[in-house]
Scaffold this active site. Structure first.
Site, PDB file in Angstrom:
ATOM      1  N   SER A 103       0.701  -1.499  -0.235  1.00 48.89           N
ATOM      2  CA  SER A 103      -0.116  -0.443  -0.243  1.00 48.89           C
ATOM      3  C   SER A 103       1.279   1.266   0.399  1.00 48.89           C
ATOM      4  CB  SER A 103      -1.142  -0.162   1.180  1.00 48.89           C
ATOM      5  OG  SER A 103      -1.369   1.366   1.270  1.00 48.89           O
ATOM      6  N   TYR A 116      -2.260  -0.840  10.412  1.00 45.58           N
ATOM      7  CA  TYR A 116      -2.354  -0.606   8.944  1.00 45.58           C
ATOM      8  C   TYR A 116      -1.246  -0.637   7.921  1.00 45.58           C
ATOM      9  CZ  TYR A 116      -4.244  -0.343   3.914  1.00 45.58           C
ATOM     10  OH  TYR A 116      -4.080  -0.751   3.119  1.00 45.58           O
TER      11      TYR A 116
END
Length: 188
Positions: A103, A116
């Site tokens: 990501s 995350y």
């Protein structure tokens, strides 16, 4: 997919005879069995895309530790389980490709995403080291760093997302899929 109905929808939209093998990506035994079943049905394995991921956004001090553990289990351990189960099949043929979908959060941190981002950074570090380890084996490794993708990742928490999230533009999933196909076809 996050549920049986979703992967059945995807399978019905694919030409040919898609192979669908359900598994909980956060359970090592499930992943091992799913990879073995896929290889059995398909007669081999050429490409592995470690793409499963979840997000629970909140300030870290408010995030229940169980939510943080769930992200580590799905995002990081799920990637490790998937790649570990697939590698013997790729190395045995001395060819294939592993794609780890990390990501942009692994490159640039942002509020409410400490855990995350940490899981995505760990995926990136894992893929980078694996790329070097597999040099000369015939198995390639690529890492993808998308930004916000128009998926259901935040469906369970959309109403409580911070302002900075709601003002962003999400990338269509087809654009990311096309980029991944390009990466594999060009072996980069």
């Amino acid at each position: 997919a996050r549920g049986r109905e979703r992967w059945e929808d995807v399978a019905s939209a694919i030409d040919g005879d898609p192979i669908v093998v359900p598994a909980d990506i956060g359970e090592r035994a499930d992943v091992e069995l799913a990879v073995e079943e896929f290889v059995r049905q398909a007669g081999g394995l050429d490409l592995v895309v470690a793409n499963a991921g979840i997000a629970h956004y909140a300030p870290f001090y408010e995030l229940p530790v169980e939510r943080a553990e769930e992200m580590v289990r799905i995002n990081l351990l799920g990637t490790l389980y998937t790649v570990k189960a697939a590698l013997p099949h790729l190395l045995g043929r001395a060819s294939g490709h592993v794609v780890v979908v990390a990501s942009g959060a692994s490159l640039r941190t942002f509020p409410w995403a400490a855990t995350y981002g940490a899981t995505k950074s760990a995926q990136s570090a894992f893929a980078g080291a694996l790329r070097h380890e597999l040099s000369g084996t015939g198995v390639s490794v690529s890492t993808v760093f998308p930004g916000e993708i128009a998926t259901e990742l935040h469906a369970h928490e959309r109403d409580r997302m911070p302002d900075w999230y709601r003002s962003g533009e999400a990338i269509p999933p087809e654009r990311v899929a096309s980029a991944i196909v390009g990466v594999v076809e060009e072996d980069r």
